[in-house]
Motif scaffolding. Structure first.
Motif: not given
Length: 310
Positions: A87-97
């Protein structure tokens, strides 16, 4: 040697990981840099912090983590060893990138991306997938990525919301208005032929039919700033017009969202609720899906069907 598992990346919008000023600033700056290439001013940071303080902080991290864990368990029961969920977040950690390279380091060569948003848009779900693709292109050995198909009319999605609406209506008069809400986007998406508003309207229409609603409508909420127009009608305007027409009870069904976060817990439960009370209007809201087993089963079905065609 058995093939490597298929990676599954579930992605949420994000929220500040803490209530510290630094965390609030970093989160808002990431959003503004992504969409407008600008930094937040101190007033905007203070306003955002006050909204998060009013709801006791966002539960988005815990919900997303439980949802991903539940999805891993559901996929493992159906196909042992076949999938590995991240799982990841677009605008906060853990970032997608940051998570995409980690998946590659873990030895994965195929993956499926799922944005945790039910309606597709260039400015919403497609934005998540662009970040995935950009991160993937920077890898020495890029993975083979595919992305979830539309699921706004999936039987499990409809059943999940139908049960919530019907349960909430039991305590309301038959004349109560059900307002289906969705996050507003800039009005220009209509000129693009973007599917976002039509998918929202189609889902609301089907749910109204399944629930046999005598009185219902749609509204948008949580519009952003700037000078350009945003999709409407706005939720507050809908409430005001309904009250002026003699209405007394409203049920908000935020079908454009999946989890409890700022747009639900503040924009509806605090801001819209205060407006409703000031008008003498009784406003209630359906519970959100969050990590409901039916949402997990829906996502597992979406992932499994996509993997078959990958």
């Amino acid at each position: 040697m058995p093939p490597s598992p298929v990676g599954v990346l579930v992605m949420a919008y994000g929220s500040p990981p803490s209530m510290d000023d630094e965390a609030i600033y970093a989160y808002l700056r990431h959003i503004l840099q992504f969409y407008r290439r600008t930094d937040p001013d101190p007033e905007a940071v203070a306003h955002l912090k006050e909204r998060y303080r009013a709801i006791g902080g966002s539960p988005l991290y815990g919900i997303t983590e439980r949802l991903a864990a539940g999805l891993q368990q559901a996929l493992e029961r159906a196909s042992p060893g076949r999938f590995r969920v991240y799982w990841a977040m677009k605008h906060s950690p853990p970032f997608i990138e940051d998570v995409v390279p980690r998946m590659a380091r873990d030895g994965l060569d195929r993956a499926i991306g799922v944005a945790l948003a039910p309606f597709r848009s260039r400015l919403s779900t497609d934005g998540y997938y662009r970040v995935v693709q950009e991160a993937n292109q920077g890898l020495t050995n890029p993975m083979a990525w595919t992305f979830a198909d539309d699921w706004h009319l999936h039987p499990l999605f409809l059943a999940l919301w139908q049960s919530r609406i019907e349960d909430a209506r039991r305590g309301l008069p038959e004349t109560a208005l059900v307002v289906f809400t969705n996050h507003s986007l800039p009005e220009r998406v209509r000129r693009w032929g973007d599917p976002y508003p039509t998918q929202f309207e189609a889902t609301a229409r089907v749910l109204a039919e399944r629930c046999r609603l005598p009185h219902w409508t749609i509204a948008y909420q949580s519009a952003g700033g700037g000078s350009e127009p945003w999709l409407g009608p706005d939720l507050i305007e809908v409430l005001r017009a309904y009250r002026e027409g003699g209405g007394t009870h409203v049920l908000a069904a935020p079908i454009g969202f999946l989890m409890d976060h700022l747009e639900v817990l503040y924009d509806i439960d605090v801001e819209a609720q205060a407006e409703a009370r000031s008008m003498g209007l009784h406003l209630v809201r359906t519970p959100m899906p969050n990590d409901d087993p039916r949402l997990i089963d829906l996502l597992a079905d979406v992932v499994t069907r996509k993997a078959v065609r990958q």
